[in-house]
Design a protein around this motif. Structure first.
Motif, PDB file in Angstrom:
ATOM      1  N   GLY A 288       0.557  -1.201  -0.495  1.00  0.00           N
ATOM      2  CA  GLY A 288       0.234   0.275   0.045  1.00  0.00           C
ATOM      3  C   GLY A 288       0.534   1.114   0.207  1.00  0.00           C
ATOM      4  O   GLY A 288       0.421   2.695   0.329  1.00  0.00           O
ATOM      5  N   TRP A 289       1.867   1.659  -0.723  1.00  0.00           N
ATOM      6  CA  TRP A 289       2.892   2.401   0.190  1.00  0.00           C
ATOM      7  C   TRP A 289       2.455   3.320  -1.809  1.00  0.00           C
ATOM      8  O   TRP A 289       2.556   5.016  -1.562  1.00  0.00           O
ATOM      9  N   LEU A 290       1.692   2.846  -2.628  1.00  0.00           N
ATOM     10  CA  LEU A 290       1.256   4.070  -3.776  1.00  0.00           C
ATOM     11  C   LEU A 290      -0.299   2.953  -4.236  1.00  0.00           C
ATOM     12  O   LEU A 290      -0.780   2.604  -3.982  1.00  0.00           O
TER      13      LEU A 290
ATOM     14  N   ALA B 271       9.794   4.662  -3.544  1.00  0.00           N
ATOM     15  CA  ALA B 271      10.812   4.732  -2.540  1.00  0.00           C
ATOM     16  C   ALA B 271       9.701   6.333  -2.101  1.00  0.00           C
ATOM     17  O   ALA B 271       9.367   6.386  -1.007  1.00  0.00           O
ATOM     18  N   PHE B 272      10.442   7.135  -3.213  1.00  0.00           N
ATOM     19  CA  PHE B 272      10.129   8.541  -2.552  1.00  0.00           C
ATOM     20  C   PHE B 272       8.663   8.817  -1.999  1.00  0.00           C
ATOM     21  O   PHE B 272       8.734   9.781  -0.890  1.00  0.00           O
ATOM     22  N   VAL B 273       8.067   8.369  -2.840  1.00  0.00           N
ATOM     23  CA  VAL B 273       6.326   8.835  -2.542  1.00  0.00           C
ATOM     24  C   VAL B 273       6.295   8.252  -1.620  1.00  0.00           C
ATOM     25  O   VAL B 273       4.827   8.022  -0.619  1.00  0.00           O
ATOM     26  N   GLY B 274       5.918   6.395  -0.966  1.00  0.00           N
ATOM     27  CA  GLY B 274       5.792   5.964   0.045  1.00  0.00           C
ATOM     28  C   GLY B 274       6.543   6.170   1.535  1.00  0.00           C
ATOM     29  O   GLY B 274       5.952   6.606   2.643  1.00  0.00           O
ATOM     30  N   ALA B 275       8.141   7.145   1.255  1.00  0.00           N
ATOM     31  CA  ALA B 275       8.252   7.681   1.982  1.00  0.00           C
ATOM     32  C   ALA B 275       7.774   8.674   2.405  1.00  0.00           C
ATOM     33  O   ALA B 275       8.206   9.143   3.785  1.00  0.00           O
ATOM     34  N   TYR B 276       7.320   9.885   1.722  1.00  0.00           N
ATOM     35  CA  TYR B 276       7.101  10.627   1.783  1.00  0.00           C
ATOM     36  C   TYR B 276       5.289  10.512   3.243  1.00  0.00           C
ATOM     37  O   TYR B 276       5.183  11.545   3.523  1.00  0.00           O
ATOM     38  N   ARG B 277       4.554   9.328   2.396  1.00  0.00           N
ATOM     39  CA  ARG B 277       3.221   9.157   2.963  1.00  0.00           C
ATOM     40  C   ARG B 277       3.859   8.868   4.783  1.00  0.00           C
ATOM     41  O   ARG B 277       2.530   9.193   5.707  1.00  0.00           O
ATOM     42  N   GLN B 278       4.954   7.821   4.615  1.00  0.00           N
ATOM     43  CA  GLN B 278       4.629   7.167   5.722  1.00  0.00           C
ATOM     44  C   GLN B 278       6.077   7.372   6.305  1.00  0.00           C
ATOM     45  O   GLN B 278       7.562   6.978   6.292  1.00  0.00           O
ATOM     46  N   PRO B 279       6.689   9.400   6.856  1.00  0.00           N
ATOM     47  CA  PRO B 279       7.703   9.317   6.961  1.00  0.00           C
ATOM     48  C   PRO B 279       8.588   9.154   8.720  1.00  0.00           C
ATOM     49  O   PRO B 279       9.501   9.302   8.992  1.00  0.00           O
ATOM     50  N   GLY B 280       7.574   8.809   9.510  1.00  0.00           N
ATOM     51  CA  GLY B 280       7.697   8.282  10.872  1.00  0.00           C
ATOM     52  C   GLY B 280       8.160   9.910  11.551  1.00  0.00           C
ATOM     53  O   GLY B 280       7.300  10.173  11.451  1.00  0.00           O
ATOM     54  N   SER B 281       9.123   9.830  12.360  1.00  0.00           N
ATOM     55  CA  SER B 281       9.474  10.750  13.287  1.00  0.00           C
ATOM     56  C   SER B 281      10.647  11.551  12.287  1.00  0.00           C
ATOM     57  O   SER B 281      10.904  12.743  12.590  1.00  0.00           O
TER      58      SER B 281
ATOM     59  N   PRO C 109       8.692  14.359   5.790  1.00  0.00           N
ATOM     60  CA  PRO C 109       8.257  13.965   4.905  1.00  0.00           C
ATOM     61  C   PRO C 109       9.554  14.280   3.880  1.00  0.00           C
ATOM     62  O   PRO C 109       9.469  13.281   3.449  1.00  0.00           O
ATOM     63  N   TRP C 110      10.303  15.250   3.225  1.00  0.00           N
ATOM     64  CA  TRP C 110      10.724  15.701   2.613  1.00  0.00           C
ATOM     65  C   TRP C 110      11.647  14.851   2.293  1.00  0.00           C
ATOM     66  O   TRP C 110      12.748  14.543   1.874  1.00  0.00           O
ATOM     67  N   VAL C 111      12.369  15.206   4.485  1.00  0.00           N
ATOM     68  CA  VAL C 111      13.798  14.373   4.837  1.00  0.00           C
ATOM     69  C   VAL C 111      13.932  13.109   4.210  1.00  0.00           C
ATOM     70  O   VAL C 111      14.551  11.902   4.151  1.00  0.00           O
ATOM     71  N   ALA C 112      12.628  12.017   5.118  1.00  0.00           N
ATOM     72  CA  ALA C 112      12.242  10.761   4.376  1.00  0.00           C
ATOM     73  C   ALA C 112      12.789  10.675   3.384  1.00  0.00           C
ATOM     74  O   ALA C 112      12.915   9.040   2.780  1.00  0.00           O
ATOM     75  N   ALA C 113      11.332  11.039   2.351  1.00  0.00           N
ATOM     76  CA  ALA C 113      11.538  10.653   0.726  1.00  0.00           C
ATOM     77  C   ALA C 113      12.551  10.864   0.358  1.00  0.00           C
ATOM     78  O   ALA C 113      13.167   9.671  -0.469  1.00  0.00           O
ATOM     79  N   VAL C 114      13.722  11.489   0.727  1.00  0.00           N
ATOM     80  CA  VAL C 114      15.271  11.849  -0.009  1.00  0.00           C
ATOM     81  C   VAL C 114      16.222  10.475   0.391  1.00  0.00           C
ATOM     82  O   VAL C 114      16.843   9.857  -0.364  1.00  0.00           O
ATOM     83  N   LEU C 115      16.205  10.187   1.786  1.00  0.00           N
ATOM     84  CA  LEU C 115      16.076   9.249   2.007  1.00  0.00           C
ATOM     85  C   LEU C 115      15.978   7.537   2.000  1.00  0.00           C
ATOM     86  O   LEU C 115      17.339   6.436   1.136  1.00  0.00           O
TER      87      LEU C 115
END
Length: 214
Positions: A129-131, A158-168, A171-177
């Motif tokens: 369910g990432w996208l 990976a970018f879109v999924g992490a942007y939506r679930q960035p954790g702590s 969102p932009w930092v999580a998406a790039v990482l």
């Protein structure tokens, strides 16, 4: 084999990572049964000789130590970022999930991106369910329009999924990482598969001469 793979995937729901090694084993068995020898793209006389032959460039003999060292170093480089992500963000973080999933996807990308992206799309949309389905299609379209390998769509996932679930994280930092991590684990295996083969290449036989050395 193509028809059997299609039926296995669509009718029986066999996971894609199992279809690839099964096809490899079947091809190996059939080759042994029918005695088909590997062939090149043409006769040897059709291709001009290289300016510098491989025998001149590679004169070292096979080395077991080197053949074991290269895969070992490659595996460390491959999974160290995933291990660091697990230590920093926990085992259940989006970074570890994506790192492990795309590491597995990278191993079964034989045949090019088209052979595996349908599997990636299915897992990213239906399983994890990432996208959303429409977003996955837009990611594939974006990859088709860029002057790079189509497999780079994994970075979009990976970018879109992490942007939506960035954790702590932001969102932009999580998406790039996440996009950097996924790119790393997707392409490091390419080198890991190639370099060990070069390490065990046999040296050409030494030329013999009856003349005295000068």
């Amino acid at each position: 084999m193509a028809v059997a793979s299609f039926v296995a995937l669509t009718a029986f729901g066999v996971p894609f990572p199992l279809v690839v090694p099964a096809a490899a084993v079947l091809g190996w068995l059939l080759r042994g049964l029918v005695g088909v020898a590997p062939s090149g793209h043409g006769a040897a006389g059709d291709v001009p000789p290289p300016l510098i032959s491989d025998d001149t460039l590679h004169r070292e003999g096979p080395s077991t130590r080197r053949a074991l060292t290269i895969p070992g170093v490659g595996l460390v480089l491959w999974f160290t970022p995933v291990a660091v992500a697990a230590l920093l963000f926990s085992r259940d973080s989006v970074f570890v999930d994506r790192g492990l999933f795309f590491s597995g996807a990278a191993v079964v990308t034989f045949g090019g991106a088209y052979a595996v992206l349908s599997y990636v799309a299915q897992q990213a949309v239906r399983v994890y369910g990432w996208l959303a389905p429409g977003e996955m299609v837009r990611g594939l379209a974006l990859a088709e329009t860029t002057p790079g390998p189509l497999i780079m769509v994994v970075q979009f996932v990976a970018f879109v999924g992490a942007y939506r679930q960035p954790g702590s994280l932001d969102p932009w930092v999580a998406a790039v990482l996440a996009s950097l991590l996924v790119t790393w684990v997707t392409f490091v295996p390419c080198f890991l598969f190639i370099f060990p083969g070069g390490a065990v290449r046999r040296a050409p036989p030494a030329a013999t001469s009856t003349s005295a050395p000068h």
